[in-house]
Every structure is written in C-alpha cells, then in structure tokens.
Design an enzyme around this catalytic site. Structure first.
Site, PDB file in Angstrom:
ATOM      1  CE  LYS A 121     -71.252  81.639  -7.008  1.00  6.11           C
ATOM      2  NZ  LYS A 121     -71.389  80.313  -7.429  1.00  6.11           N
TER       3      LYS A 121
ATOM      4  NE  ARG B 203     -79.939  76.514  -3.603  1.00  4.57           N
ATOM      5  CZ  ARG B 203     -79.931  77.498  -4.272  1.00  4.57           C
ATOM      6  NH1 ARG B 203     -78.998  78.156  -4.627  1.00  4.57           N
ATOM      7  NH2 ARG B 203     -80.990  77.656  -4.541  1.00  4.57           N
TER       8      ARG B 203
ATOM      9  CD  GLU C 202     -70.098  74.441  -5.867  1.00  6.29           C
ATOM     10  OE1 GLU C 202     -70.591  74.938  -4.731  1.00  6.29           O
ATOM     11  OE2 GLU C 202     -70.553  75.226  -7.106  1.00  6.29           O
TER      12      GLU C 202
ATOM     13  CE  LYS D  90     -75.376  84.237  -5.281  1.00 12.58           C
ATOM     14  NZ  LYS D  90     -76.112  82.856  -5.572  1.00 12.58           N
TER      15      LYS D  90
END
Lengths: 528, 347
Positions: free
Chosen positions: A229, A248, A276, A400
């Site tokens: 992450k 996002r 990302e 997550k």
C-alpha cells in the site's frame, strides 16, 4: 436561484440522508437542464474560480452593513464562515428577482471577474439586493467557493439517479473526467442510451476498505493477492487517442505530471491503468513529502522534473486493447498488466507494475507487512485473486491492511476555533513535545475527538487561555493527547524541526500530566 | 446629568455580586448575602441561600417554586418604590420572562439601572420591556454581535407551526428543545394549538403550571410523564429542555424530528454541532439592534456590560462617545459563542 437556494437550505437543514435524497430527487425531477447541470456540478464539490477576491467581498459587506473591520472580524470569528457572516450582516429588504441559477452564474457571478475592485464592490451590493437573507448565504457560498453542504457526490448522484431512473454508477462514470456543466452535457449525462468511458473519461475507481479483523478471517492466503500500500496518490492513467492522468478525486493531473503523460503515450492506445503516482528514489519510492513538492506545482519546471521524477506503479488494468476488462478476474488482469508493461517496445521505466509481494501464508504476510515501512509503504493491500474490478462500490474483496500509526504523547499548547460544524468551538489544536525544558510545537491536529470531548477541551481552552494572537490562543500546557501520524520528516514548518503526516488525536490521555509527555528526542528516533 | 467623579460608584462588583454600597444590598448575587434584589428566576440570577429576597410581584410564584419553602421572598409591584437604607429601589419590566425586572436604583439624584436579562421583542407571557432613563446602565450582552438579529416572533411561530405540520403529516411528533423557564411558555403562546396535542417534559410542565397559576393563559398541555408508556404521540408537539432531546427520556419518540429554539441557532455551526434537524431562532435576550436601542433609550453616559461577548459592543459604544466597559459577573455564558450555556443552563 430561488429553487437552488431552497434546495441548498433543505439539504443543509437536515441531517438525514433520506430527506436529503428526496430533496435532491425533487429538484432534479423538474429543474431546467441548464440549472440542473450547474446544480449537480456544484453539489459534486466543484467551485467557481474566485469570481471576486475575498478582500473585495469583505469590503463590500462592510460597506453595505455599515460596520468596520474590527467588528467584522469579531463576527467572522463567532460565525466561522465568511459566506454566512456576510449573509447575517446584510440589511433586510433584499428580495428575489426570479433569475435562474444558470443565469445568475453565467451573467452575474462570472461577470464579476473582469471588473476592477471598486466596480466589484458596487456590483456585489447590487447583487445582494436581489436576494433575501437565506438566499444571500447561498449566493455568498457561490462567491467564496465551495458549497460544502454535507452532500457527498454519491448522495447527489443517487438523487439524480432517482429523478432520472439511471443507475448512480452509470452517472458517476459519465461525470468522470472533467465534466463541465452545460445544456448539451446535461442531456448526454441523463440520456437513457448506454455508454462507457471514452476520450479523456476515466472509470470509477474501485475502493478498498480497512481490514478490521485478523487476515485469517479472509480464508486461505493463497486466494489473495498482496500488494504494497503505497503512500502516494491513487491515479488512473489513460492512453486512448491521447494520454490523461486522473486522481481519485477526479482531478486532472495532466499538467502537473508531463513526465507520466509522455511515458503513457508509449502505451498502446486503448489502455487504462489503475495505480499509484509516486516520486522515484533510485529503484525505490521517495517519501510523500517529495511527491508533495510535485503536487504543489501546477506545471513543474525542468529542475523539479529532474530532481523529483514521477513514476506510476500500476496495479490494475481496466481497459486493454480498447476492451473493458473490469469484469475479468484480478489474476487475469494482473497477468496482462505485467505482460503489457514488460513488452520490449514499451521500455517504460516510469510506468511499472507494482512489485508483487509473496507470502505463503498469513504469518509470512504479517512479516511482509512489518517490512512495509522500510520500503516507504503504509502496509499491504489484500485483493481476492478472483475479484472483478466492477463498476459499483463492492465491499469485501479488497482490503487495506495498514501498519499501526506512529504515536506520541504530546501537550496541547495552542487552540484555534474551527469552521463549519465546529464554528466558534476551539477544535483545531497545536501539539508540542519537550526539549530542554521547553515545549516545542510539532503538529496541528483537529480530528479524532468525540463531540463531547471537543466541548470539554473547548471549555478548558476558554478558561485557560494565556495569550490571544488573532484567532489563536495559547493555553496553559496541561492537556496531554496521544497523537498518531503516518510518517515523519525533517521540516522547518514547526519549531521542533519535524513535520508529521496525517496527525490526529488517538486518545485524550487524561491519566497523564504535561510532564509525562514525550520528548523531541523520542520523536526524532522515529525519523529512521 | 450629575457629575459623579468624586463619589464611589453606586453599584460595584464584589465577591458576592453586584453590590449597592449606599443601600447595602446586592442584585442577583451569586454567593449568600443578607439582602438580595433579584431580576428574574433563572438559576444564574436567582440563587439559594440569601437572607431576604425582593422580586417583582408577577415573578413571585416562579421565585417561590425555585427556592426552599423557608426562604424569605417579598414581591414588589412594577414601578412601586422601596427605600433600602435611604436608597430608592424600584423594579420595572425587562420583557425577558414572567416577572423579570430591571432594577432602578436612585441615590442622591443619581440613577443606575441594572437590566438583568431583557428583550425588546413582543412576548405574550410577560410584561414588555420598559425603557428607563439613567446615568449608568448595567446591561446584559449575551448576543453582542451584529450577526445576531431576531426574526419577528410571528415568523418564528409560523416556522414552528410549519415544522409541526410536516411532522404530523409524517405521523410523528415534533420535539422542540427550549429553556424550561420562559422560552417554553413563550413557544406555547406563539404556536397554533389546533394543529395537535402538546406534551411537556416534567421540567417544562412544572414551570408551565406556575405560569398558569400566575395568571398567564396558555394552551392546554399534557405532561409526558403522566401518560401511559405506549402513548401515541404522533402529530404532537413535545417541548423539553434541549439537553433532554438526545437523552434516554426522548427515546420514546423514536426518530421524530428534533429542533432547538435558541438565539444561538442563528449560526449554522451551532445548530450543526447540536445535531438537530432544524434550528429555530428564538431568544429571550435582546439581539444586537435591541441592545443598541435599549442602551440608546436610557440616555446613559456610562454603560457597563455583563455576561456575553462584551468587547465588540464596548468598542461600538465608545465610538459613540459613551463611557462603556465590562463587568465580569458570574452570570451564564462564559463567552458569546458558548451555545451550550444558554441551551442548558436551565434545569
């Protein structure tokens, strides 16, 4: 305008989603397309770009209400919202003149931009005479920027969905990618004919939820794909006729990341990646503060592009060869993604598949997660290998699994009144740790307390104020809070010479006194 | 007007409260004293433990209801003069709640008026505010900012009626949070009782009874506590102290909409913090314009402001050439923005 203002006030007045939804659906059911388009755009959190400078707005308000700057500042401090302060100070007697929302925005509000300050003051005084006090508040919200009415984009879309009979997900997809209000755009948006994202339009992002149970509850580790992450910003990189990068939050990152846009042009047309955005540090990734330097620039210069090169760590493939791949299983999308980015003609050092994390079982996964911080990752993502990307907001297959935050016990030293729901309540705090017998501030935080705790701290602040600096009060250093944060870097923003990321209050340590708080040395140890 | 520069002030602040030196009595003292003149029956003005109380006659019932049975309480008609140690003391309507009074103190030609809490807006449950000329006016200042301006009472009544009808149409009651003493009865006088039944929380009911016994006509009400557990409150108006709205007491009304009636509801932030469905801007204090009008009408050269956010009004008065200052009393509301103070101070 009247109808939109009534909608706004109805949304603002209720804290029940069902009522808000009904008000939205009512509005969209029979609003004129031009008005509905602006209303939706505003409710989705968009704002008119500064029609007038705040300074001019304040000046006009003071003139019209006949009060001076000091009294105006007192009022603003009590109300906590500029648009509302001005609305409350306007003289009575304004009356609605029946102009539509679209006409208000296009003919009146946007026309303010070109005027010189004196003319703006005059024009504002005239505009305020065309609304009553409640509507003046909504007008001022338009003039100051965001509406912040407690309606999420999701709820606005559900309201529109109810009014049009279209699925909210369909509407979300059609709105993505810089939708601008207009009659034609509105008609395309609410058209019953099926469509999928084209041109610069991204797909709706699939979200993951925090894992709040031990991973063993998810079943066999082998059914899950593990990713780091990353502590960057989530983005969708599109290569169709041209290349586009969306955050996002549906913000275009094209101008800020020309290096990624250039790299994306080397991808085959008909490709959409989810991943990302980060700044490279050798083979690894740089801390978030490095990315912040890039985000801080609308268009980065050559030097910054060279010193802070952006990379895109892709973890999903949504469109491949021009086809929508979102209903295929994750393992298939990942295989295709890795093949695509490994292709010799790609040579895309900037666009990379995120490195895979292998763990034979959950124990191994726990070890991997512990290693995340060395890689500047925040933990792990767990995704079921068979999961589809989907188009809605499915829950359950993507989790997550973040590392526990860093924590430190710190002393409340300054407080400031909040805004919005916390107007007039001392809810924004500055925290300090000990160094050489002095308390050095290192972080500001305003979240994490319950309303009741906040009221209690508010009372403490009022009774224990040492000095007042404008809106900020220094308080007797007595209250200790456990402050949590995600990362820590050297910085000159605070006296402590450190800055922490995502600081928030985890607990009020009523069991501790100021003397028990942590030291700067303890904090520096976390720098790693 | 007389020069007063060489004599000590007629009324000053001491540890017990506002003290009249020449008359040796206190006004709304917060610590026990032999002799107290009390402006009204709210808890921060009427406290227990004094030797002797003087209140306006219409407020006698409320004062007795809130003091131990053995307290020595005397009623004085509005305008009737009383000599205390050579000081002429009279009480005059403040328009705040039933029996609320301004205290006029006259000694050797010098006149001071202590306002207590007051409002200028119409209120069917008490006598209207009476402007008094004086040299020094000690005024409340709860809402001392120009953002606080009250709608007409009829507008407020209509707004509550609308909310009530909407709730009734949905088959639920409307819960209104209001001060148990004064505000609750004022709401009763403002609403349209033909919309449905009216239920009162115990604290509101007890004081409403005192209002009726004191001669104030109010619509018929039911004590919530007196009804059977499963009583159907659909379409009713329920009045309770604000603090009861989100507690266990209010659970019996389920998801019925909750509104709070308070001057603080002017500001959205205060309303949203309360987590209520709507705010009704209804206060028993003077708004900004009311404060200025009242102060202006006194013709006072010296104005001392008590509870509230006093600094802005002090400044504005000084700009108008008035000798204005702040008196740090212990009346409710530490700060003008402390929304909970007004809403909860009443039991």
């Amino acid at each position: 305008m009247k109808r939109f203002a009534a909608l706004y006030l109805a949304l603002d007045a209720s804290n029940r989603s069902s009522r808000k939804l009904a008000a939205l659906a009512d509005y969209f059911a029979d609003a004129e397309p031009a008005d509905a388009a602006w209303a939706l755009w505003l409710l989705c959190g968009e704002r008119l770009r500064h029609p007038v400078p705040t300074r001019v707005l304040k000046l006009a308000a003071m003139r019209v209400s006949g009060i001076d700057e000091v009294l105006f500042a007192d009022c603003y401090e009590a109300v906590g919202d500029l648009a509302e302060t001005i609305a409350l100070l306007l003289p009575d007697g304004g009356a609605d003149d029946g102009l539509s929302l679209a006409a208000w925005i296009e003919q009146r509000i946007q026309a303010l931009r070109g005027l010189d300050p004196d003319a703006q003051v005059q024009a504002l005084a005239a505009l305020w005479r065309c609304v009553d006090r409640g509507d003046a508040f909504v007008l001022n919200k338009l003039l100051t920027g965001g509406l912040r009415v407690g309606v999420s984009r999701g709820l606005a879309l559900r309201g529109l969905a109810q009014a049009t009979g279209l699925a909210a997900e369909v509407l979300a997809a059609r709105l993505a990618g810089g939708w601008r209000p207009g009659v034609e755009a509105w008609q395309t948006l609410v058209s019953p004919a099926p469509s999928r994202p084209t041109g610069a339009q991204p797909y709706p992002f699939r979200l993951a939820h925090p894992l709040e149970q031990p991973p063993e509850a998810l079943g066999a580790a082998g059914d899950w794909l593990l990713d780091w992450k990353w502590d960057g910003i989530r983005g969708q990189l599109l290569r169709r006729e041209s290349a586009h990068l969306w955050s996002r939050g549906d913000e275009s990152l094209d101008a800020g990341f020309p290096d990624l846009i250039d790299a994306a042009l080397a991808l085959p047309p008909g490709t959409v990646l989810d991943g990302e955005v980060l700044v490279a540090d050798g083979d690894g990734v740089a801390p978030f503060s490095a990315l912040q330097r890039r985000l801080g620039r609308k268009t980065p210069g050559k030097a910054l592009l060279a010193s802070h090169p952006a990379i895109f760590l892709a973890f999903d493939l949504l469109e491949h060869g021009g086809d929508d791949w979102r209903e295929r299983p994750l393992w298939q999308r990942r295989e295709a993604l890795e093949a695509l980015l490994a292709a010799p003609d790609g040579g895309l050092a900037r666009i990379r598949p995120t490195p895979t994390v292998s763990a034979a079982d959950w124990d191994a996964a726990v070890d991997q997660r512990q290693a995340a911080r060395q890689l500047r990752a925040e933990g792990l993502m767990l995704k079921r290998r068979e999961s589809v990307y989907g188009s809605g907001r499915p829950r359950g297959d993507w989790w997550k699994w973040k590392l526990d935050p860093y924590t430190v016990d710190a002393v409340l030293v300054y407080a400031q009144a909040g805004h919005g729901r916390r107007a007039g309540l001392f809810s924004d705090y500055t925290f300090a740790v000990w160094h050489d017998g002095q308390l050095l501030p290192f972080a500001k935080a305003y979240s994490g307390l319950t309303d009741a705790e906040m009221r209690e701290v508010d009372r403490f602040v009022r009774r224990n104020t040492l000095e007042t600096f404008g809106p900020v009060r220094s308080v007797r250093p007595e209250l200790v809070f456990e402050v949590g944060f995600e990362g820590i870097v050297e910085s000159n923003r605070h006296k402590a010479g450190l800055a922490v990321r995502f600081p928030r209050m985890l607990r009020w340590r009523q069991d501790k006194s100021a003397a028990d708080a942590d030291t700067l040395d303890a904090l520096r140890c976390l720098l790693g | 007007m007389n020069a007063r520069t060489h004599t000590p002030p007629l009324i000053r602040l001491d540890a017990q409260g506002l003290y009249c030196t020449a008359g040796d009595f206190w006004i709304d003292p917060w610590r026990p004293v032999p002799r107290a003149v009390v402006t009204h029956a709210h808890a921060d003005h009427l406290r227990q433990g004094h030797g002797q109380y003087t209140v306006a006659r219409p407020g006698l019932g409320l004062a007795r209801a809130r003091l131990p049975d053995d307290a020595s309480v005397t009623g004085l008609d509005y305008g009737e003069a009383l000599q205390i140690n050579g000081v002429r003391v009279s009480l005059h309507p403040a328009g705040h709640v039933l029996g609320s009074a301004q205290v006029r103190v006259e000694h050797r030609g010098e006149v001071w008026v202590v306002s207590g809490d007051y409002k200028l807006a119409a209120d069917a449950t008490c006598a209207p505010f009476e402007p008094l000329r004086c040299h020094t006016f000690i005024s409340e200042c709860t809402f001392g900012l120009p953002v606080y301006r009250w709608p007409e009472p009829s507008v407020i009544g209509a707004r509550i009626n609308t909310l009530w009808r909407e709730a009734a149409a949905e088959g639920v009651p409307l819960l209104v949070g209001a001060y148990a003493l004064g505000k609750a009865q004022r709401i009763l006088s403002l609403i349209d009782p033909t919309i449905g039944p009216i239920g009162l929380h115990g604290a509101v009911d007890a004081l409403t009874t005192v209002y009726r016994e004191s001669g104030v006509t109010l619509p018929a009400t039911l004590p919530v506590a007196g009804q059977a557990r499963g009583h159907d409150w659909a379409g009713a108006l329920i009045i309770a102290p604000p603090s009861a709205l989100n507690g266990t007491w209010a659970r019996r009304f389920g998801a019925a909409p909750r509104v709070v009636a308070s001057g603080w509801m002017t500001v959205r932030g205060a309303r949203r913090r309360r987590g209520v469905d709507a705010g009704v801007v209804l206060s028993d204090h003077a708004d900004w314009d009311g404060l200025l009008t009242a102060i202006d009408a006194t013709g006072a050269q010296q104005v001392l402001l008590t509870h509230g956010h006093t600094a802005p009004l002090v400044r504005v008065l000084q700009q108008r050439g008035i000798d204005a200052g702040t008196l740090r009393t212990e009346f409710a509301g530490e700060d003008g923005s402390d929304a909970e103070a007004e809403a909860d101070a009443s039991p």
